[in-house]
Design a protein around this motif. Sequence first.
Motif, PDB file in Angstrom:
ATOM      1  N   GLN A 161       0.756  -1.389   0.510  1.00  0.00           N
ATOM      2  CA  GLN A 161      -0.181  -0.363  -0.190  1.00  0.00           C
ATOM      3  C   GLN A 161       0.767   1.282  -0.128  1.00  0.00           C
ATOM      4  OE1 GLN A 161      -3.541  -0.476  -0.333  1.00  0.00           O
ATOM      5  NE2 GLN A 161      -3.026   2.283  -0.303  1.00  0.00           N
ATOM      6  N   ILE A 164       1.639   1.788  -3.310  1.00  0.00           N
ATOM      7  CA  ILE A 164       0.586   2.088  -4.443  1.00  0.00           C
ATOM      8  C   ILE A 164       0.783   3.522  -4.791  1.00  0.00           C
ATOM      9  CG2 ILE A 164      -1.450   2.424  -4.871  1.00  0.00           C
ATOM     10  CD1 ILE A 164      -1.727  -0.531  -4.444  1.00  0.00           C
ATOM     11  N   TRP A 205      -3.166  -3.675  -9.452  1.00  0.00           N
ATOM     12  CA  TRP A 205      -3.303  -2.854  -7.631  1.00  0.00           C
ATOM     13  C   TRP A 205      -2.971  -1.576  -7.634  1.00  0.00           C
ATOM     14  CZ3 TRP A 205       1.125  -6.884  -5.543  1.00  0.00           C
ATOM     15  CH2 TRP A 205       0.707  -7.900  -5.923  1.00  0.00           C
ATOM     16  N   THR A 206      -2.225  -0.524  -8.338  1.00  0.00           N
ATOM     17  CA  THR A 206      -2.792   1.003  -8.420  1.00  0.00           C
ATOM     18  C   THR A 206      -3.592   1.268  -8.908  1.00  0.00           C
ATOM     19  OG1 THR A 206      -0.025   0.607  -8.008  1.00  0.00           O
ATOM     20  CG2 THR A 206      -1.544   2.830  -8.967  1.00  0.00           C
ATOM     21  N   ASN A 209      -7.001   0.712  -6.624  1.00  0.00           N
ATOM     22  CA  ASN A 209      -6.591   1.404  -5.870  1.00  0.00           C
ATOM     23  C   ASN A 209      -6.951   2.369  -5.694  1.00  0.00           C
ATOM     24  OD1 ASN A 209      -5.235   0.403  -2.641  1.00  0.00           O
ATOM     25  ND2 ASN A 209      -4.870  -1.246  -4.606  1.00  0.00           N
ATOM     26  N   THR A 415      -4.662  -9.820   0.905  1.00  0.00           N
ATOM     27  CA  THR A 415      -4.019  -8.379  -0.477  1.00  0.00           C
ATOM     28  C   THR A 415      -4.645  -8.849  -2.014  1.00  0.00           C
ATOM     29  OG1 THR A 415      -1.571  -8.533   0.252  1.00  0.00           O
ATOM     30  CG2 THR A 415      -2.349  -9.166  -2.314  1.00  0.00           C
ATOM     31  N   ASN A 419      -7.424  -5.652  -3.497  1.00  0.00           N
ATOM     32  CA  ASN A 419      -6.493  -4.861  -4.810  1.00  0.00           C
ATOM     33  C   ASN A 419      -6.713  -6.419  -6.161  1.00  0.00           C
ATOM     34  OD1 ASN A 419      -4.177  -3.551  -3.809  1.00  0.00           O
ATOM     35  ND2 ASN A 419      -3.756  -4.919  -3.094  1.00  0.00           N
ATOM     36  N   GLN A 523     -12.897   0.445  -3.555  1.00  0.00           N
ATOM     37  CA  GLN A 523     -12.457  -1.333  -2.762  1.00  0.00           C
ATOM     38  C   GLN A 523     -13.785  -2.217  -2.768  1.00  0.00           C
ATOM     39  OE1 GLN A 523      -9.274  -1.451  -1.229  1.00  0.00           O
ATOM     40  NE2 GLN A 523      -8.677   0.143  -1.435  1.00  0.00           N
TER      41      GLN A 523
END
Length: 540
Positions: A161, A164, A205-206, A209, A415, A419, A523
Amino acid sequence: MLCLTFWKSVLCIVSLSSVTAKVLPDGRPHANMVRPPGVPLVRIPAPDAPVISSNGTVLPPYNTLYEFDQLIDHKNPSLGTFKQRFWHTYEFYEPGGPIILSTPGETNAGGYTGYLTNRTINGLIAQQENGGTIILEHRFYGFSNPYPDLSVASLKYHTIQQAIDDLEYFAKNVHLPIPGGDQLTPNKAPSILIGGSYSGALTSWTMVNNPGLFFAGYSSSGVVQAILDFWQYFEPIRQNLPQNCSADVQAVMSHIDRVFLSGNKMAIQAIKESFGMENVNHFDDSLQVTSGPGAQFYQFCDALEVKDGQSAPASGWGLDHALAAWSNYWKITYFATICGKYDAETCLGSYDATQTSWHNTSIDNAGRSWMWIVWNEVGYLQEGAPLGQLLLRQCQQMFTGAFPYGIVIPNTFRTNLLNQGWNVKFDRLFFANGIRDPWREATMSAQGLNAKSTLSQPIALSDGFHCSDFGASAAQVDPTIATVHKQALESFRMWPATWKPTGQGRPVASPRSFPQPARKVSQPVISKQLSAWLKGAGVL
């Protein structure tokens, strides 16, 4: 690393370029640790030569180093900042073009200036779209460290995190050394995030997020799904080995597995002696590195499969010849390469917790930084021992006091929950994977996943290996990679044309870009009861 695994043992063909974490007294790597996926280097002839832009302007060399004041803790900005290193060129940039940001991830980024150039997919996109390229060093790798060591106290701030959030804070606040470089934030210029392997997962993942922060992304061999017991690592290798070599390797491994599980001390010692490992004290040390080398892969397979000038049939030569040939190759050809002057126990033993490798907290120790992420968040354990035994011992040896209750289970559930792992669905996110990639089963091209490739989220699969598609030259020797490049460049020609600036700090797509408006992924929504349970269990 090439490995085949059975119930309690795992034999690996180890590439010297891929082993990390544990080092011998002279600083050379030890061969029995879980190592990072890794992004391949792309060499350029003269990284320190001046760069000539497309309009003839003389620019700084590719290896010109810049620094950015990055937050130590994005949850607590009062802790201050540290210097995060980056490299940048605007060789192809023209006003209105995209800013292409990439991190090589779990390594010192100093050797990755080739990713600024059109020798990579990064530069090919930049050249086509008149963009500027950036390489950003990941926190806790190289010399981008909040604190002067890699102690447990320092590594508290080494999380996915935080990484990110680094990308977001950098993109929104960096003033690039370029005319108008303070006007190139994501709301004023299209931003593209590119990564490979772990950083390919970080790209996905970024974007999950921070939906809308980066307008588009390119993930090469992105290991998007965190997997605790990653035995699937070996499947693409087994499936793509030459048949005769695969048959004989599996025959040898099945035999060694049976012998070691039998408890017959004389038979076990005989095998250890045949490999020159009679003085290695622990079974898992001897089993994990009884290997033929990936760096000499073809020589290894030739040693097993060529006899009296003839190649073995598809079924191989059989156990007797393969075992003798393998052990002979290990002792005569490869042992000295990885162990040099050291005896087998010093070189291969992993039980001595006093060895420097277990408590070396100096910075620029990529193996230690990566193992922190492995043992906390992603897993990817390529081990054949009963799950958790090897993990628990080595983790506690390396990070004394970090896991005081003896519970070392990477929180892969959290995780993947945060993500979206294999479940990611995001507009303008391009996935490129390789059939022969050992990490394939953690990517969007995992067998049985059957993820659908669409115009807005393409999933392109070549015949290549791990991150093969990153290098521009790969397309010249592999037509399937050329096809991936063509598809990617077509996507990145179409997508930026739909971008328009906003005053809200986040870019948006034109409503004409796709039949449906661009999806914003938030999320995951979970019930209050489940949320309370996860918090109580320490998952959230």
